[in-house]
Design a protein around this motif. Structure first.
Motif, mmCIF file in Angstrom:
data_model
loop_
_atom_site.group_PDB
_atom_site.id
_atom_site.type_symbol
_atom_site.label_atom_id
_atom_site.label_comp_id
_atom_site.label_asym_id
_atom_site.label_seq_id
_atom_site.Cartn_x
_atom_site.Cartn_y
_atom_site.Cartn_z
ATOM 1 N N SER A 167 0.837 -1.198 0.000
ATOM 2 C CA SER A 167 0.000 0.000 0.000
ATOM 3 C C SER A 167 0.873 1.250 0.000
ATOM 4 O O SER A 167 1.954 1.269 0.609
ATOM 5 C CB SER A 167 -0.910 0.009 1.226
ATOM 6 N N GLN A 169 2.651 4.409 0.977
ATOM 7 C CA GLN A 169 3.017 4.805 2.331
ATOM 8 C C GLN A 169 3.526 6.228 2.426
ATOM 9 O O GLN A 169 3.377 6.877 3.453
ATOM 10 C CB GLN A 169 4.096 3.842 2.859
ATOM 11 N N THR A 181 -0.905 -2.287 -5.767
ATOM 12 C CA THR A 181 -1.314 -2.822 -4.471
ATOM 13 C C THR A 181 -2.119 -4.112 -4.592
ATOM 14 O O THR A 181 -2.269 -4.831 -3.604
ATOM 15 C CB THR A 181 -2.140 -1.776 -3.703
ATOM 16 N N ASP A 338 -7.974 -7.156 6.173
ATOM 17 C CA ASP A 338 -6.910 -6.444 5.453
ATOM 18 C C ASP A 338 -5.770 -6.160 6.435
ATOM 19 O O ASP A 338 -5.910 -5.302 7.317
ATOM 20 C CB ASP A 338 -7.455 -5.132 4.889
ATOM 21 N N ASP A 340 -3.035 -4.565 6.171
ATOM 22 C CA ASP A 340 -2.545 -3.186 6.130
ATOM 23 C C ASP A 340 -3.436 -2.279 6.969
ATOM 24 O O ASP A 340 -2.943 -1.523 7.809
ATOM 25 C CB ASP A 340 -2.486 -2.701 4.682
ATOM 26 N N GLU A 341 -4.740 -2.369 6.783
ATOM 27 C CA GLU A 341 -5.668 -1.543 7.551
ATOM 28 C C GLU A 341 -5.646 -1.918 9.025
ATOM 29 O O GLU A 341 -5.673 -1.052 9.912
ATOM 30 C CB GLU A 341 -7.090 -1.686 6.993
ATOM 31 N N PHE A 342 -5.592 -3.219 9.306
ATOM 32 C CA PHE A 342 -5.619 -3.699 10.679
ATOM 33 C C PHE A 342 -4.422 -3.173 11.472
ATOM 34 O O PHE A 342 -4.572 -2.637 12.582
ATOM 35 C CB PHE A 342 -5.635 -5.229 10.690
ATOM 36 N N LYS A 344 -2.337 -0.676 10.752
ATOM 37 C CA LYS A 344 -2.303 0.785 10.836
ATOM 38 C C LYS A 344 -3.310 1.302 11.861
ATOM 39 O O LYS A 344 -3.034 2.257 12.596
ATOM 40 C CB LYS A 344 -2.560 1.397 9.462
ATOM 41 N N GLU A 345 -4.475 0.665 11.924
ATOM 42 C CA GLU A 345 -5.473 1.090 12.907
ATOM 43 C C GLU A 345 -5.043 0.707 14.319
ATOM 44 O O GLU A 345 -5.277 1.439 15.281
ATOM 45 C CB GLU A 345 -6.830 0.467 12.588
ATOM 46 N N GLN A 349 0.551 5.924 14.036
ATOM 47 C CA GLN A 349 1.714 6.503 13.371
ATOM 48 C C GLN A 349 2.540 7.338 14.329
ATOM 49 O O GLN A 349 2.091 7.669 15.424
ATOM 50 C CB GLN A 349 1.260 7.340 12.175
ATOM 51 N N PHE A 355 3.317 5.536 9.573
ATOM 52 C CA PHE A 355 2.710 4.418 10.272
ATOM 53 C C PHE A 355 3.786 3.467 10.786
ATOM 54 O O PHE A 355 4.830 3.287 10.157
ATOM 55 C CB PHE A 355 1.752 3.670 9.345
ATOM 56 N N GLY A 358 2.399 -1.973 8.376
ATOM 57 C CA GLY A 358 1.485 -2.087 7.253
ATOM 58 C C GLY A 358 1.499 -3.513 6.750
ATOM 59 O O GLY A 358 2.034 -4.412 7.400
#
Length: 412
Positions: A167, A169, A181, A338, A340-342, A344-345, A349, A355, A358
């Motif tokens: 993804s 960055q 991606t 996902d 990447d989303e998991f 990062k959440e 960051q 972040f 990822g």
């Protein structure tokens, strides 16, 4: 700059009507697409064309190919393929990384193939003459996982090329950007460049055979042995099958695990906690050079019954650099998750907006510098206290997403 979202492949009607027409100029000759078995079906890939123009523009220069600090087979093989392509334009490329190779398959791959890679740790990199490089290239990363890119930027070495499948960055300014991606492996992207004629592999050339073998390993590694491969990955593998050394690849895949890796896997089994089909394991302190044991432990935990996601983490300590950081890996078989989303959440960051981690399809990772709290582990009581705090904090951040209602963890 080529937009990172560029994903279309256009058919040139002139090539359809005159597939063997001779084009003028060195760059255009390369575009003859002689790598395709059926010249009537040749297509012009806009990305390949754009890369050729950039390489032709920088003909005769010396570039630095920067990989993530702990490069995997996908990064190693893709960088080698890029280096061979660049050589056609009289460009000398030095492939470098700032961390270490600790995964047994990576070590075996480099040794067996003679893959041309150099380790530049911080003291080594600071003593280098950066002025000899007219540009740097990022392969299978976008600079956020390398300690060498900031040094290159400080030395005013511009980023010329970015080729990756993770993804987006950072808003890197480069002359050529190819970030896909939805592609499973960067090795697939580089193989497509080869198929398009940027380099004609020759099964009688030892270096080509070894590079094709490395690409096949990189492709298999990032598609979980082709079990998560897409059509483009299978087509790339089919192309490489004409050139790679199956026996050499088998030797790489059969390389043994070190005692340190087995110890980390054992700790992950002992310490794992499972909730909502997610296995979480903290493995405590480990040497920086052994950090590749963490993704291997995650690969192992994901095989347990009724587990669809595994997260393994520990504190890696680099004595040479006096650096300490939390390192973690995520593996999942749940297609709706996902990574990447998991990640990062979960971890957010830093102060600069970068972040802490990822991911890509079904896999991810994170690194969290410990800063002021680094070191002083000679005091065993302090080390235990520090691990307890970080272990608890990591678990809390993960459980906030895994089980928002906050029920108790079941420990095996």
């Amino acid at each position: 700059m080529v937009p990172s979202s560029l994903s279309s492949v256009d058919v040139d009607p002139l090539l359809e009507l005159h597939p063997v027409e001779t084009l003028r100029g060195d760059s255009e000759k390369i575009l003859s697409r002689s790598g395709f078995p059926n010249p009537a079906q040749r297509v012009v890939d806009n990305r390949g064309d754009a890369l050729i123009r950039v390489l032709d523009k920088h003909r005769g220069e010396r570039h630095l190919v920067i990989l993530q600090d702990f490069p995997d087979p996908d990064a190693l093989s893709s960088a080698w393929a890029y280096k061979l392509i660049a050589e056609r334009f009289d460009i000398q490329s030095d492939i470098v990384y700032g961390g270490t190779l600790s995964h047994q398959e990576n070590i075996a791959l480099v040794k067996l193939t003679g893959l041309p890679i150099q380790r530049w740790n911080c003291p080594t990199a600071k003593g280098k003459d950066w002025s000899i490089y007219k540009g740097c290239v990022l392969i299978d990363n976008q600079g956020t996982t390398s300690q060498l890119l900031p040094m290159a930027q400080q030395a005013r070495v511009p980023v010329l090329v970015v080729i990756d499948h993770h993804s987006t960055q950072d808003d890197l300014q480069a002359e050529f950007v190819d970030i896909r991606t939805h592609t499973r492996a960067t090795a697939t992207i580089l193989t497509q460049y080869l198929q398009a004629g940027l380099l004609n592999l020759d099964s009688n050339t030892g270096e080509h055979v070894k590079c094709a073998t490395a690409l096949m390993h990189g492709l298999r590694s990032d598609t979980n042995g082709l079990r998560q491969a897409q059509e483009e990955d299978f087509l790339a593998a089919a192309y490489l099958s004409r050139f790679y050394d199956a026996q050499m690849l088998n030797t790489v895949l059969q390389s043994t695990r070190s005692k340190q890796v087995m110890d980390v896997i054992e700790r992950s089994l002992k310490n794992r906690s499972i909730q909502n089909n997610v296995s979480i394991a903290g493995v405590g302190f480990l040497r920086y050079d052994d950090r590749d044991a963490i993704p291997q432990a995650a690969d192992f935990l994901i095989t347990e019954d009724n587990v669809h996601t595994a997260v393994v983490y520990g504190i890696a300590h680099d004595e040479d650099e006096e650096l300490e950081l939390v390192v973690g890996s995520l593996r999942t078989t749940k297609i709706t998750l996902d990574p990447d989303e998991f990640i990062k959440e979960a971890f957010g960051q830093d102060a600069q907006g970068r972040f802490f981690g990822g991911g890509r399809s079904l896999a991810g990772g994170f690194e969290i510098p410990m800063g002021f709290l680094s070191g002083l582990n000679e005091n065993s009581e302090y080390a235990k206290l520090k691990w307890s705090v970080f272990d608890t904090q990591i678990k809390q951040k993960l459980l906030r997403l895994i089980n928002p209602e906050g029920s108790m963890i079941r420990t095996n």
